[in-house]
Design a protein around this motif. Sequence first.
Motif, PDB file in Angstrom:
ATOM      1  N   LEU A 124       0.824  -1.209   0.000  1.00  0.00           N
ATOM      2  CA  LEU A 124       0.000   0.000   0.000  1.00  0.00           C
ATOM      3  C   LEU A 124       0.858   1.259   0.000  1.00  0.00           C
ATOM      4  O   LEU A 124       0.459   2.300  -0.535  1.00  0.00           O
ATOM      5  CB  LEU A 124      -0.945  -0.004   1.203  1.00  0.00           C
ATOM      6  CG  LEU A 124      -2.160  -0.952   1.170  1.00  0.00           C
ATOM      7  CD1 LEU A 124      -2.963  -0.779  -0.105  1.00  0.00           C
ATOM      8  CD2 LEU A 124      -1.763  -2.404   1.345  1.00  0.00           C
ATOM      9  N   LEU A 125       2.044   1.174   0.584  1.00  0.00           N
ATOM     10  CA  LEU A 125       3.002   2.277   0.511  1.00  0.00           C
ATOM     11  C   LEU A 125       3.582   2.379  -0.891  1.00  0.00           C
ATOM     12  O   LEU A 125       3.677   3.471  -1.460  1.00  0.00           O
ATOM     13  CB  LEU A 125       4.118   2.060   1.536  1.00  0.00           C
ATOM     14  CG  LEU A 125       3.722   2.257   2.996  1.00  0.00           C
ATOM     15  CD1 LEU A 125       4.771   1.667   3.919  1.00  0.00           C
ATOM     16  CD2 LEU A 125       3.532   3.741   3.315  1.00  0.00           C
ATOM     17  N   ASP A 126       3.962   1.239  -1.472  1.00  0.00           N
ATOM     18  CA  ASP A 126       4.506   1.239  -2.832  1.00  0.00           C
ATOM     19  C   ASP A 126       3.505   1.826  -3.816  1.00  0.00           C
ATOM     20  O   ASP A 126       3.885   2.516  -4.766  1.00  0.00           O
ATOM     21  CB  ASP A 126       4.863  -0.186  -3.264  1.00  0.00           C
ATOM     22  CG  ASP A 126       6.103  -0.735  -2.573  1.00  0.00           C
ATOM     23  OD1 ASP A 126       6.916   0.072  -2.079  1.00  0.00           O
ATOM     24  OD2 ASP A 126       6.253  -1.970  -2.519  1.00  0.00           O
ATOM     25  N   GLN A 127       2.226   1.533  -3.599  1.00  0.00           N
ATOM     26  CA  GLN A 127       1.185   1.994  -4.521  1.00  0.00           C
ATOM     27  C   GLN A 127       0.722   3.419  -4.235  1.00  0.00           C
ATOM     28  O   GLN A 127      -0.108   3.951  -4.963  1.00  0.00           O
ATOM     29  CB  GLN A 127      -0.023   1.061  -4.461  1.00  0.00           C
ATOM     30  CG  GLN A 127       0.242  -0.311  -5.033  1.00  0.00           C
ATOM     31  CD  GLN A 127      -1.044  -1.075  -5.296  1.00  0.00           C
ATOM     32  OE1 GLN A 127      -2.142  -0.643  -4.970  1.00  0.00           O
ATOM     33  NE2 GLN A 127      -0.912  -2.231  -5.905  1.00  0.00           N
ATOM     34  N   ALA A 128       1.249   4.039  -3.190  1.00  0.00           N
ATOM     35  CA  ALA A 128       0.870   5.404  -2.826  1.00  0.00           C
ATOM     36  C   ALA A 128      -0.625   5.513  -2.558  1.00  0.00           C
ATOM     37  O   ALA A 128      -1.289   6.460  -3.004  1.00  0.00           O
ATOM     38  CB  ALA A 128       1.287   6.403  -3.909  1.00  0.00           C
ATOM     39  N   ALA A 129      -1.167   4.550  -1.808  1.00  0.00           N
ATOM     40  CA  ALA A 129      -2.590   4.578  -1.470  1.00  0.00           C
ATOM     41  C   ALA A 129      -2.826   5.623  -0.382  1.00  0.00           C
ATOM     42  O   ALA A 129      -2.325   5.462   0.739  1.00  0.00           O
ATOM     43  CB  ALA A 129      -3.047   3.213  -0.984  1.00  0.00           C
ATOM     44  N   PRO A 130      -3.584   6.692  -0.651  1.00  0.00           N
ATOM     45  CA  PRO A 130      -3.822   7.699   0.381  1.00  0.00           C
ATOM     46  C   PRO A 130      -4.536   7.137   1.606  1.00  0.00           C
ATOM     47  O   PRO A 130      -4.231   7.512   2.735  1.00  0.00           O
ATOM     48  CB  PRO A 130      -4.688   8.746  -0.338  1.00  0.00           C
ATOM     49  CG  PRO A 130      -4.339   8.585  -1.789  1.00  0.00           C
ATOM     50  CD  PRO A 130      -4.141   7.099  -1.957  1.00  0.00           C
ATOM     51  N   VAL A 131      -5.510   6.237   1.380  1.00  0.00           N
ATOM     52  CA  VAL A 131      -6.254   5.622   2.484  1.00  0.00           C
ATOM     53  C   VAL A 131      -6.514   4.168   2.110  1.00  0.00           C
ATOM     54  O   VAL A 131      -6.779   3.865   0.947  1.00  0.00           O
ATOM     55  CB  VAL A 131      -7.606   6.338   2.729  1.00  0.00           C
ATOM     56  CG1 VAL A 131      -8.215   5.882   4.054  1.00  0.00           C
ATOM     57  CG2 VAL A 131      -7.460   7.851   2.714  1.00  0.00           C
ATOM     58  N   PHE A 132      -6.437   3.268   3.089  1.00  0.00           N
ATOM     59  CA  PHE A 132      -6.706   1.866   2.795  1.00  0.00           C
ATOM     60  C   PHE A 132      -7.197   1.151   4.040  1.00  0.00           C
ATOM     61  O   PHE A 132      -7.057   1.625   5.174  1.00  0.00           O
ATOM     62  CB  PHE A 132      -5.445   1.163   2.255  1.00  0.00           C
ATOM     63  CG  PHE A 132      -4.399   0.887   3.307  1.00  0.00           C
ATOM     64  CD1 PHE A 132      -4.415  -0.286   4.051  1.00  0.00           C
ATOM     65  CD2 PHE A 132      -3.408   1.810   3.560  1.00  0.00           C
ATOM     66  CE1 PHE A 132      -3.458  -0.540   5.027  1.00  0.00           C
ATOM     67  CE2 PHE A 132      -2.432   1.574   4.541  1.00  0.00           C
ATOM     68  CZ  PHE A 132      -2.471   0.392   5.274  1.00  0.00           C
ATOM     69  N   THR A 133      -7.766  -0.026   3.819  1.00  0.00           N
ATOM     70  CA  THR A 133      -8.135  -0.938   4.908  1.00  0.00           C
ATOM     71  C   THR A 133      -8.105  -2.354   4.363  1.00  0.00           C
ATOM     72  O   THR A 133      -8.301  -2.578   3.152  1.00  0.00           O
ATOM     73  CB  THR A 133      -9.524  -0.605   5.470  1.00  0.00           C
ATOM     74  OG1 THR A 133      -9.770  -1.407   6.634  1.00  0.00           O
ATOM     75  CG2 THR A 133     -10.631  -0.869   4.455  1.00  0.00           C
ATOM     76  N   LEU A 201     -12.495  -9.360   7.730  1.00  0.00           N
ATOM     77  CA  LEU A 201     -11.849  -8.533   8.760  1.00  0.00           C
ATOM     78  C   LEU A 201     -12.628  -7.235   8.933  1.00  0.00           C
ATOM     79  O   LEU A 201     -12.151  -6.155   8.553  1.00  0.00           O
ATOM     80  CB  LEU A 201     -10.393  -8.245   8.361  1.00  0.00           C
ATOM     81  CG  LEU A 201      -9.508  -9.465   8.105  1.00  0.00           C
ATOM     82  CD1 LEU A 201      -8.161  -9.027   7.514  1.00  0.00           C
ATOM     83  CD2 LEU A 201      -9.301 -10.260   9.385  1.00  0.00           C
ATOM     84  N   PRO A 202     -13.828  -7.292   9.513  1.00  0.00           N
ATOM     85  CA  PRO A 202     -14.678  -6.101   9.599  1.00  0.00           C
ATOM     86  C   PRO A 202     -14.135  -5.017  10.522  1.00  0.00           C
ATOM     87  O   PRO A 202     -14.537  -3.854  10.411  1.00  0.00           O
ATOM     88  CB  PRO A 202     -16.002  -6.649  10.136  1.00  0.00           C
ATOM     89  CG  PRO A 202     -15.613  -7.886  10.880  1.00  0.00           C
ATOM     90  CD  PRO A 202     -14.483  -8.485  10.107  1.00  0.00           C
ATOM     91  N   ASP A 203     -13.234  -5.355  11.421  1.00  0.00           N
ATOM     92  CA  ASP A 203     -12.712  -4.377  12.375  1.00  0.00           C
ATOM     93  C   ASP A 203     -11.305  -3.907  12.040  1.00  0.00           C
ATOM     94  O   ASP A 203     -10.663  -3.231  12.854  1.00  0.00           O
ATOM     95  CB  ASP A 203     -12.714  -4.977  13.788  1.00  0.00           C
ATOM     96  CG  ASP A 203     -14.113  -5.364  14.245  1.00  0.00           C
ATOM     97  OD1 ASP A 203     -15.040  -4.590  13.953  1.00  0.00           O
ATOM     98  OD2 ASP A 203     -14.273  -6.430  14.858  1.00  0.00           O
ATOM     99  N   SER A 204     -10.822  -4.224  10.847  1.00  0.00           N
ATOM    100  CA  SER A 204      -9.491  -3.770  10.456  1.00  0.00           C
ATOM    101  C   SER A 204      -9.472  -2.237  10.379  1.00  0.00           C
ATOM    102  O   SER A 204     -10.404  -1.620   9.851  1.00  0.00           O
ATOM    103  CB  SER A 204      -9.112  -4.352   9.093  1.00  0.00           C
ATOM    104  OG  SER A 204      -7.801  -3.975   8.730  1.00  0.00           O
ATOM    105  N   PRO A 205      -8.445  -1.583  10.903  1.00  0.00           N
ATOM    106  CA  PRO A 205      -8.443  -0.112  10.924  1.00  0.00           C
ATOM    107  C   PRO A 205      -8.349   0.486   9.534  1.00  0.00           C
ATOM    108  O   PRO A 205      -7.837  -0.132   8.594  1.00  0.00           O
ATOM    109  CB  PRO A 205      -7.205   0.222  11.755  1.00  0.00           C
ATOM    110  CG  PRO A 205      -6.323  -0.973  11.633  1.00  0.00           C
ATOM    111  CD  PRO A 205      -7.245  -2.150  11.542  1.00  0.00           C
ATOM    112  N   VAL A 206      -8.846   1.706   9.416  1.00  0.00           N
ATOM    113  CA  VAL A 206      -8.670   2.505   8.206  1.00  0.00           C
ATOM    114  C   VAL A 206      -7.391   3.328   8.402  1.00  0.00           C
ATOM    115  O   VAL A 206      -7.261   4.055   9.387  1.00  0.00           O
ATOM    116  CB  VAL A 206      -9.875   3.433   7.966  1.00  0.00           C
ATOM    117  CG1 VAL A 206      -9.588   4.396   6.814  1.00  0.00           C
ATOM    118  CG2 VAL A 206     -11.122   2.606   7.684  1.00  0.00           C
ATOM    119  N   VAL A 207      -6.460   3.179   7.489  1.00  0.00           N
ATOM    120  CA  VAL A 207      -5.163   3.849   7.598  1.00  0.00           C
ATOM    121  C   VAL A 207      -5.097   4.979   6.583  1.00  0.00           C
ATOM    122  O   VAL A 207      -5.274   4.755   5.380  1.00  0.00           O
ATOM    123  CB  VAL A 207      -4.009   2.857   7.373  1.00  0.00           C
ATOM    124  CG1 VAL A 207      -2.653   3.562   7.490  1.00  0.00           C
ATOM    125  CG2 VAL A 207      -4.097   1.691   8.347  1.00  0.00           C
TER     126      VAL A 207
END
Length: 305
Positions: A124-133, A201-207
Motif C-alpha cells: 500500500l506504501l509502494d502503490q501510494a494509497a492515500p487511504v486503505f483498509t 476482517l470487519p474491524d481492520s483499521p482505516v489507515v
Amino acid sequence: MADWTVTGLGWHDGVPRLGATDWQREHAREITAGLRIGWRVSGPRRCTGVRSSRGHRRCPYREQVAPQGGSSQCETCQRADPGLALARDQILDDGRPYRLYLAWFGAGLLKVGLTGEHRGIARLLDQAAPVFTFVGRGRLPAVRRAELTVAQAGLARERVRSSVKAAAWWGLAEVADRRAELLACRREVLRLLAGHGIELLPDSPVVDQVGLFGLAEGAPAAYRKVTALSPGATLVGTVRPAIGSHLFIDPQGADGHPQDQPLLLDTRLLAGWGLAAADDVRGCSGLGLRDCVRPSEPGAQDALF
C-alpha cells in the motif's frame, strides 16, 4: 552514490529506500524529505534482475533494456519474477496467507487488491494509497476469487494507472469524507463476500497516509513531470516526501538558484540506469519534461484578459 545501477525505490519498515547495485554489492539509501540530491545518469540501461522474498538476484546476462519506458527487466528475468507471475495469475497457490485490501485514491476512485500477509502494508506504501483498509484474508485462490468478485460487482477496480493517481492528488477530499467513502465501500464488500470462503476482517483499521506522503495540501498547483532520462542527464535539488515510487523534487537551475516549479519523478524511470554523485554540476539537465497544471475548478469562468 558512487557508480551504482538503480534497482528501484521501495518501502521497507515504513521508510522509502532507493536500491542500487554495483553488481557485486547491494546498497539502499533512505530517501527522506529535505534530502539534498545531486545525481548524474549514465548508460546503457540494464536489466534490474529479480527480487523475491529471498532477496535480490542480479540479471546473469546484464542485458540491456529499452532506454525509455517499458520494463526495466529483460524477458528472462520477467519470466523468473514471482511478483509478475502472481500478477499474471501464473501462481495458483503458494501455501502462504494473503490479504484482500480496499484502497481509496480519490473521490469515486477505489481499488481492490491483494498482498502477501508477510509484506504488511508495504504494497500500500509502494502503490501510494492515500487511504486503505484490509477486508479479508485467506489462501491465494480464495482471496483472488474475492478480488475478482468485488471488481466484477463494480464496487472497486483492480488497477489504477499512475497518471490517474497523480491527477487525483490535486483534489483529495477532507479526512472525514475520504474515510467515509472507503467505509461505505467496505460495508458493501463485506456483505458481498459473506460466505465467500475467506476470513473477513470487519474491524481492520482505516489507515490514512495522506500526511505521510506530504499531500495534506494536495499536489503543487503546477509542476513539470519527468518523462524521459538519457545518459549524462543530471538531477539536482531537494526532495519532498516520497509518494509511493514518486518524488517531488525542488530543482536547482543552471545558475545555482532554486527554480519555481518542482519536478515530479517516477523513480521507476531510474531503474536500470547508472547513477553517480554529481557534485560538479549546478542544475538539472538532459531531462524530458511535460508541464502539469491544476485544472480549473468546475464551472469557473475563464479570465477575460
